[in-house]
Structures are given as C-alpha cells and as structure tokens.
Write an enzyme that holds these catalytic residues in place. Structure first.
Site, PDB file in Angstrom:
ATOM      1  CG  ASN A 181      -0.158  -0.157   2.498  1.00  0.00           C
ATOM      2  OD1 ASN A 181       0.639   0.701   2.842  1.00  0.00           O
ATOM      3  ND2 ASN A 181      -0.365  -1.279   3.208  1.00  0.00           N
TER       4      ASN A 181
ATOM      5  CG  ASP B 200      -6.802  -5.821   6.260  1.00  0.00           C
ATOM      6  OD1 ASP B 200      -6.253  -5.842   7.371  1.00  0.00           O
ATOM      7  OD2 ASP B 200      -7.507  -4.881   5.853  1.00  0.00           O
TER       8      ASP B 200
ATOM      9  CE  LYS C 155       9.309 -11.483 -14.254  1.00  0.00           C
ATOM     10  NZ  LYS C 155      10.022 -10.963 -15.394  1.00  0.00           N
TER      11      LYS C 155
ATOM     12  CG  PHE D 270      -2.568   5.248  13.399  1.00  0.00           C
ATOM     13  CD1 PHE D 270      -1.851   4.960  14.548  1.00  0.00           C
ATOM     14  CD2 PHE D 270      -2.430   6.504  12.824  1.00  0.00           C
ATOM     15  CE1 PHE D 270      -1.005   5.902  15.117  1.00  0.00           C
ATOM     16  CE2 PHE D 270      -1.587   7.457  13.377  1.00  0.00           C
ATOM     17  CZ  PHE D 270      -0.871   7.159  14.523  1.00  0.00           C
TER      18      PHE D 270
ATOM     19  CE  LYS E 116     -10.941   0.081  10.560  1.00  0.00           C
ATOM     20  NZ  LYS E 116     -10.222   0.817   9.540  1.00  0.00           N
TER      21      LYS E 116
ATOM     22  CE  LYS F 264      -8.668  -3.730  14.017  1.00  0.00           C
ATOM     23  NZ  LYS F 264      -7.610  -3.704  13.015  1.00  0.00           N
TER      24      LYS F 264
HETATM   25  N1  CTP Z   1      -3.885  -3.668  11.875  1.00  0.00           N
HETATM   26  C1  CTP Z   1      -3.155  -4.751  12.314  1.00  0.00           C
HETATM   27  N2  CTP Z   1      -3.179  -5.907  11.619  1.00  0.00           N
HETATM   28  C2  CTP Z   1      -3.912  -6.036  10.493  1.00  0.00           C
HETATM   29  C3  CTP Z   1      -4.666  -4.936  10.031  1.00  0.00           C
HETATM   30  C4  CTP Z   1      -4.636  -3.757  10.741  1.00  0.00           C
HETATM   31  O1  CTP Z   1      -2.495  -4.639  13.338  1.00  0.00           O
HETATM   32  N3  CTP Z   1      -3.914  -7.185   9.827  1.00  0.00           N
HETATM   33  C5  CTP Z   1      -3.888  -2.436  12.658  1.00  0.00           C
HETATM   34  C6  CTP Z   1      -3.248  -1.236  11.969  1.00  0.00           C
HETATM   35  O2  CTP Z   1      -1.866  -1.148  12.305  1.00  0.00           O
HETATM   36  C7  CTP Z   1      -4.041  -0.064  12.531  1.00  0.00           C
HETATM   37  C8  CTP Z   1      -5.408  -0.652  12.825  1.00  0.00           C
HETATM   38  O3  CTP Z   1      -5.211  -2.073  12.896  1.00  0.00           O
HETATM   39  O4  CTP Z   1      -3.505   0.404  13.737  1.00  0.00           O
HETATM   40  C9  CTP Z   1      -6.457  -0.367  11.824  1.00  0.00           C
HETATM   41  O5  CTP Z   1      -6.004  -0.721  10.540  1.00  0.00           O
HETATM   42  P1  CTP Z   1      -6.948  -0.541   9.290  1.00  0.00           P
HETATM   43  O6  CTP Z   1      -6.251  -1.090   8.082  1.00  0.00           O
HETATM   44  O7  CTP Z   1      -7.459   0.872   9.246  1.00  0.00           O
HETATM   45  O8  CTP Z   1      -8.178  -1.433   9.718  1.00  0.00           O
HETATM   46  P2  CTP Z   1      -8.592  -2.897   9.469  1.00  0.00           P
HETATM   47  O9  CTP Z   1      -8.866  -3.486  10.796  1.00  0.00           O
HETATM   48  O10 CTP Z   1      -7.625  -3.615   8.577  1.00  0.00           O
HETATM   49  O11 CTP Z   1      -9.984  -2.691   8.725  1.00  0.00           O
HETATM   50  P3  CTP Z   1     -10.317  -2.290   7.205  1.00  0.00           P
HETATM   51  O12 CTP Z   1      -9.049  -2.518   6.396  1.00  0.00           O
HETATM   52  O13 CTP Z   1     -11.417  -3.197   6.867  1.00  0.00           O
HETATM   53  O14 CTP Z   1     -10.716  -0.843   7.254  1.00  0.00           O
END
Ligand code: CTP
Length: 400
Positions: free
Chosen positions: A210, A279, A289, A324, A338, A342
């Site tokens: 990302n 995720d 490759k 975050f 969240k 969490k």
């Molecule tokens: N985070 C994490 N592990 C993951 C995904 C997210 O620890 N696999 C943590 C990120 O570091 C951040 C928080 O969770 O502090 C929220 O991440 P975000 O990507 O905004 O949320 P998600 O829970 O992944 O939800 P979505 O992508 O569906 O918005």
C-alpha cells in the site's frame, strides 16, 4: 530538574552576542554541567577561543583541520559525546546551514552528526530574524524536533530596536532546565511503535502493498526518543532514515511484523500501531517468477493475514494500546468500531482523502477517539507535532 552531570556542547556562531555565550558557559558549569565549545571562525573575531577554553576547562574546537585534541574523528566524537547541543548565539547563516544540511565547517558538521537534542538560540538583526527565509528555516527545524528559544526584543547592536536579541544567559539556562531536561517526561517508559506498510509476496519479484511511507510512525518514534522513552520501532520497508537511539526491527510481511511485535509486547508500556498492515496475502507464493499467459487472465487467491492489533487487544495487561484508522468514508463510525472491536485505549483516525493528511504527506489531520466516546479533533499540522500531541494525550490518559 537539574543540568548536573549533563554533557553540553555549546556551538557559538559569529554575532555580537558572543559575549553573552561566555557568561552562559560559566552559568552552565555552576549548574554542574560539563561544557565543550565549538566556535565558527566568525565567532573568534568577537571573543578568542582562549576565553572559552579557560571558562569551560576544555579545549575549544574551531577548525576541521587544526591540531586534534583527542585521537579520534573529532566532530563525530563531540557529536556523540553531547547529551544536549546548544547553539547560542545562532546566526541566520548557521540556521540556514542547519536547515539545508550544509556541513562546511566544524560547527555545522558536528551539528549534522549529533544524535543529541539541539537547542537553537537565534540572535540577529530584526529584519534578518523576521525574513521569511529565516522564519521558514526555523519552522523546518522545529518540525524536525529541534528546540528554538525565541529571540528577545529590545535594543540591537545595529542601532535599531525589535526582535533579535539573544535572551539573557540566565533565561537560556532556565529554558534548558525547564524545556529540555523536564521534557524527558517519557523516561522509564518502554514504547513499541509499528510503521510503514507490509509487503506480501506474490513471487520472487512481485508483491502486494500500500502507499504508506512510514512518516507518521517514524515521527512518533523520534518524538518519543527525544522525550526520554526507550523505543522499539518495527517497520515495514521504508525509505526514511532510522531515528537515532531507536531499537530498530525491519520486517517485510504482516506475519513477520506480527511475530516481531509479540516478541516486544510483554515489556512494552505503550504500543502505537501506525503501520498499514496488509489484510490479505497471496495464498500461494510462486517460487519462480510468474510468466504471463498469451490470452488468459491471472487470478491470485488471497488469504487473510492475522490482525495484529486485535490480537494485542486480547493479550493486553498493562499496555496502553493505540491503533490507527485510515479511512476514506464514515471516519468516526468506522474508527469507533475498530476501537471497540480491537479493545483499544485510543484510536487515531484520519481521512486519507483530505489533502495534507495521510499517506506520504508531511502533515496530518487527525481525530483522537477514546472508549468513553470522547473525540479530540486536531487541525492540520506536521506529523512531528501530531506525534507530540499524541504522546501528551497518552500520558494524560495513562494517569487517569
Ligand atoms: N492492523 C493490524 N493488523 C492487520 C490490520 C490492521 O495490526 N492485519 C492495525 C493497523 O496497524 C491499525 C489498525 O489495525 O492500527 C487499523 O487498521 P486498518 O487497516 O485501518 O483497519 P482494518 O482493521 O484492517 O480494517 P479495514 O481494512 O477493513 O478498514
């Protein structure tokens, strides 16, 4: 808070206020600090190095090419020796050099090499002090975490009156005591920060990731170090320089980050998860490759990565847990969800579609949300400033 035992390098640049720096050395030594002085050539036109040598009871360094006082690389040795690096008086010239990374004499080179907190005490003619270039240079240094003691107002040596005087030595000593030593408000705390995006391999040459640059997480790590914390920074790939004094762990994938975070979680008092964790990861990672097919689409099946933060939310004991939420829509409700799911103590929400916020930007516009429904909205500001306010709020909430 006292300066006793502090190792202070005093950088003296060339302005009429050099005479006040002489008094400053005496006062710092009376407070129990050890002082070493670095002068620019211009400063030596106002006061001789001998005066500073006698008052500091240490050799004074001016030239990069003079006789060495200790058998090592002198500017690096001095830079690393310092607990605190004070530039007084700081001319417009040395400020401009610091802001642009110029290292063409002993003082500017040592300033660039030091990991110590730098305090700038500007002193110059009012027009120079108020010039947009000088203002922008000082702002840049402030954003990088340097401290600036604003110049005092009054009668100036050039015959005019206005802002630009070096504050009195006693005021400088008080500023150093209060702002610098007292600002070690995170001393004794162990802070774990994650930053940047993770990379999920598809094959040996490709990955899914990302846009996260790591700027927010690195700014938090740097601010926490400056305030005396012990910091572990676990980071996905990033081009940013690693902040000095940080325990740095480089990782690639979400699973690597998860393992590293668990290694350091138990000893942490505060955990700040600024990383943009992927995720999903490709279910199969090709060992070779992947070749393109003439006329077929390629389908990559993704499987879920562990949610590191949710796992920490389950495991937490004493840890203050900060997440975050980078969102493109329904900022508050998504972030609140969240926070709850969490089991966090705070979530930092930002709308990444706003200009001046989110990935890769040097500034951010965030809201801090708490489990009791409290929301604190911050205006657009540098990521360093966001980092410091975030740390202030965490400290305040931990005390409640
Ligand atoms: N985070 C994490 N592990 C993951 C995904 C997210 O620890 N696999 C943590 C990120 O570091 C951040 C928080 O969770 O502090 C929220 O991440 P975000 O990507 O905004 O949320 P998600 O829970 O992944 O939800 P979505 O992508 O569906 O918005």
């Amino acid at each position: 808070m006292s300066l006793t035992g502090k190792k202070i390098v005093l950088g003296v640049s060339g302005g009429i206020a050099v005479y006040k720096a002489v008094d400053l050395v005496s006062r710092l030594r009376k407070k129990g600090a050890e002082v070493k002085v670095v002068m620019t050539e211009a400063a030596t036109k106002f006061v001789t190095p001998l005066t500073f040598r006698e008052l500091s009871a240490n050799p004074v360094v001016v030239s990069m090419w003079g006789e060495v006082h200790e058998f090592n690389v002198e500017h690096i040795a001095l830079a690393c020796w310092a607990d605190l690096f004070v530039v007084a008086p700081a001319t417009a010239n040395i400020i401009a050099k610091m802001a642009t990374g110029i290292a063409d004499d002993m003082l500017s080179t040592t300033l660039l090499a030091t990991p110590a907190q730098i305090v700038i005490c500007p002193a110059m003619n009012t027009n120079m002090y108020e010039h947009p270039i000088t203002k922008a240079n000082l702002q840049k240094l402030l954003d990088l975490g340097y401290k600036v003691l604003p110049a005092a107002e009054g009668h100036l040596a050039c015959g005019t009156s206005g802002a630009g005087r070096l504050p009195e030595p006693q005021a400088i000593v008080e500023y150093l005591e209060q702002t610098i030593v007292a600002a070690q408000d995170l001393a004794g705390l162990n802070i774990l920060v994650t930053a940047a995006g993770t990379r999920e391999a598809i094959d040996p040459v490709r990955y899914i990731s990302n846009h996260s640059s790591g700027k927010m997480g690195y700014a938090i790590a740097q601010a926490a170090i400056a305030r005396g914390a012990q910091v572990t920074l676990i980071s996905g790939p990033s081009n940013l320089p690693v902040p000095a004094k940080v325990n740095f762990i480089a990782v690639d994938s979400a699973r690597e980050m998860h393992a590293a975070v668990l290694d350091y979680f138990t000893q942490a008092d505060i955990v700040i998860k600024a990383a943009a964790v992927a995720d999903y990861r490709p279910k199969e990672v090709s060992s070779q490759k992947i070749k393109k097919q003439a006329d077929a689409n390629l389908t990559i099946v993704l499987e879920k990565n562990p949610d590191i933060l949710a796992d920490l939310g389950q495991k937490k004991t004493k840890q203050f847990l900060v997440g975050f939420a980078a969102e493109t829509n329904d900022l508050i409700s998504n972030a609140q969800e969240k926070l709850r799911k969490k089991n966090l103590d705070m979530i930092v929400a930002n709308d990444v579609t706003l200009s001046g916020a989110g990935f890769n930007a040097d500034t951010n516009i965030v809201k801090l949300l708490y489990p009791d429904g409290e929301i604190c909205s911050l205006e657009q500001m540098s990521k360093t400033k966001v980092a410091n306010i975030l740390l202030d709020c965490i400290l305040a909430k931990r005390k409640i």
